[in-house]
Enzyme design. Structure first.
Site, mmCIF file in Angstrom:
data_model
loop_
_atom_site.group_PDB
_atom_site.id
_atom_site.type_symbol
_atom_site.label_atom_id
_atom_site.label_comp_id
_atom_site.label_asym_id
_atom_site.label_seq_id
_atom_site.Cartn_x
_atom_site.Cartn_y
_atom_site.Cartn_z
ATOM 1 N N SER A 165 -67.788 -63.582 83.371
ATOM 2 C CA SER A 165 -68.749 -63.101 84.351
ATOM 3 C C SER A 165 -70.183 -63.206 83.833
ATOM 4 O O SER A 165 -70.662 -64.286 83.539
ATOM 5 C CB SER A 165 -68.392 -61.665 84.750
ATOM 6 O OG SER A 165 -69.128 -61.237 85.860
ATOM 7 N N ASP A 209 -74.158 -64.393 89.217
ATOM 8 C CA ASP A 209 -73.829 -64.334 87.797
ATOM 9 C C ASP A 209 -72.924 -65.517 87.467
ATOM 10 O O ASP A 209 -72.712 -66.403 88.289
ATOM 11 C CB ASP A 209 -73.183 -62.998 87.437
ATOM 12 C CG ASP A 209 -71.926 -62.713 88.239
ATOM 13 O OD1 ASP A 209 -71.695 -63.391 89.254
ATOM 14 O OD2 ASP A 209 -71.162 -61.816 87.850
ATOM 15 N N ASP A 249 -69.794 -66.116 87.186
ATOM 16 C CA ASP A 249 -68.617 -66.465 87.993
ATOM 17 C C ASP A 249 -68.838 -66.250 89.485
ATOM 18 O O ASP A 249 -67.912 -66.402 90.281
ATOM 19 C CB ASP A 249 -67.382 -65.704 87.521
ATOM 20 C CG ASP A 249 -67.447 -64.208 87.807
ATOM 21 O OD1 ASP A 249 -68.565 -63.668 87.918
ATOM 22 O OD2 ASP A 249 -66.388 -63.569 87.891
ATOM 23 N N ASP A 288 -69.219 -63.733 91.426
ATOM 24 C CA ASP A 288 -68.576 -62.682 92.214
ATOM 25 C C ASP A 288 -69.577 -61.605 92.602
ATOM 26 O O ASP A 288 -69.214 -60.630 93.241
ATOM 27 C CB ASP A 288 -67.372 -62.083 91.489
ATOM 28 C CG ASP A 288 -67.736 -61.291 90.247
ATOM 29 O OD1 ASP A 288 -68.890 -61.409 89.761
ATOM 30 O OD2 ASP A 288 -66.864 -60.565 89.724
#
Length: 455
Positions: A108, A246, A248, A250
């Site tokens: 992340s 960010d 990833d 999400d």
């Protein structure tokens, strides 16, 4: 024994805390637990179980992906590999394809040397704690069986699953984004290709920032945790909105046309009011974590919207939303869940909801965010102390009680141990920044002296 799974999967320095051997073992154990003993039959009773695998751009993702794929296939699961993809794309692919489960390789917002493994159950939902514990226990045991011949899993690349995810995102837009100029900071991460592509397909004039997919530089001075370059770019390009993801993708934070940051609380407030206006906010309720700003609670109360609070972590927000049938929830950090369109926090979907609201109202983002007024909030991270004693140390509990009494109804104090890093977080809100900072620093000093060193 320290639990392998944290609040958001397994995470650590790749090749030290998270090795190829561990990744292979975890993948194999996940098949054993989630697919059960009859691994030649998938969810529909036909064929082998299918597992979707995606990753972000970190260099270590390549060897970890190879290890995970090996563990899955050797345990009798077919693998649908989608390559570099946002975490919510993996969740969507699992749900849309009927896969047994999904694996996302990402740390992340963490620095490049870190990596992690997130698992999604059938339907694209994050795993409950008890299932993660069962997988961890299974890792300590030898495989119950080793498929041979035609029973081993096969591996195929499935980029079409990403195309379907992009189409799903675009279908959620209330109006086209024609005429909007948007700067999107992809943090050199999983959204580097997909986010600009989706925004352009929606009609926006897009300036892509940190979008080369250079995994060496993932999250390095960019993205949702480093907003300065995005703020400057929005002003320099005369953009209407800036979007930050960010590593990833999400989560999503935003910047208005003047360069002011729009955090997750403000995004949630704006979206809650929009849904309530259309009669789509189930039970007029929104779900947030204990970290949400007190100003958010005040704004929702004034609008007649109920706020349900959970521990930190979008998985707990999601569990509460599903239990209550609610459609909106999220975190100040920018994890926002639209349960009528997604099974987890989705940065690209959140970006489209923000931009769609700007487009349909014709109002600048800075005007829409006036729905709430943030109280000054100070966060101090204290490292090197035993975080397990945060809720039991008497000296610290007394200090917290005194701080709460001092602030009264005009402020808030929260201490918690991080689920992903070795630190204790001290959060204080007050009527002024000076008051919040003074209380936070005082409590941080008590944390350092009252808690023993970390082991």
């Amino acid at each position: 024994m320290v639990r392998l799974f944290g609040t958001d999967g397994v995470r650590g320095v790749a090749n030290i805390d998270l090795t190829a051997e561990q990744a292979l073992s975890l993948a194999s154990a996940a098949v054993e637990v989630l697919a059960g003993p009859n691994r030649t039959s998938g969810p529909s009773g036909r064929g082998k179980p299918v597992v979707v695998v995606g990753r972000d751009t970190r260099p270590s993702g390549e060897f970890l992906e190879a290890a995970v794929v090996a563990g899955l296939a050797a345990s009798g699961a077919d693998v649908a590999r989608i390559g570099v993809a946002p975490t919510p794309a993996v969740a969507h692919a699992v749900a849309a394809s009927g896969a047994m489960f999904g694996v996302m390789l990402s740390a992340s917002h963490n620095p490049m040397p870190d990596n992690g493994i997130k698992l999604f159950a059938a339907g694209g939902l994050k795993l409950p704690d008890e299932v993660e514990d069962a997988i961890e226990r299974r890792m300590a045991l030898p495989p119950s069986r080793r498929p041979v011949g035609a029973d081993v899993g096969r591996v195929r690349d499935e980029p079409v699953l990403l195309d379907r995810y992009a189409a799903h995102l675009l279908a959620t837009l209330p109006v086209p984004l024609d005429g909007l100029r948007v700067v999107v900071d992809c943090a050199q991460g999983a959204a580097s290709t997909l986010a600009p592509r989706v925004l352009r397909a929606a009609g926006a004039d897009v300036v892509a920032l940190h979008a080369d997919g250079d995994g060496i530089a993932i999250n390095d001075g960019s993205g949702a945790t480093h907003l300065d370059s995005l703020r400057a770019a929005v002003v320099a390009h005369g953009a209407d909105v800036g979007i930050a993801h960010d590593g990833d993708a999400d989560r999503c934070l935003a910047v208005d046309a003047t360069g002011e940051v729009v955090d997750g609380d403000q995004i949630l407030a704006m979206c809650a009011l929009a849904l309530a206006e259309r009669g789509e906010l189930v039970d007029d309720t929104v779900v947030v974590t204990v970290m949400s700003n007190l100003g958010f609670h005040h704004a929702m109360r004034e609008a007649g919207i109920t706020v349900v609070t959970t521990p930190v972590g979008d998985r707990y927000v999601l569990e509460t939303m599903r239990a209550g049938g609610y459609v909106l929830g999220g975190e100040q950090s920018g994890h926002v869940v639209f349960l009528d369109h997604a099974t987890t926090g989705d940065g690209l979907l959140t970006a489209l909801r923000i931009l769609g609201r700007v487009a349909e109202t014709g109002q600048p983002l800075g005007e829409l965010t006036k729905a709430m007024t943030r109280l000054p909030q100070v966060l101090v991270n204290v490292r090197g102390v035993d975080r397990t004693q945060v809720d039991t140390n008497e000296e610290l509990l007394r200090a917290v009680a005194l701080a709460k009494a001092e602030l009264g109804d005009e402020g808030r104090v929260l201490l918690r141990s991080s689920g992903t890093e070795p630190l204790v977080r001290v959060m204080v809100e007050a009527g002024t920044d000076a008051a919040a900072r003074a209380v936070a620093q005082r409590l941080a000093a008590v944390v350092r002296t009252a808690l023993p060193p970390a082991r």
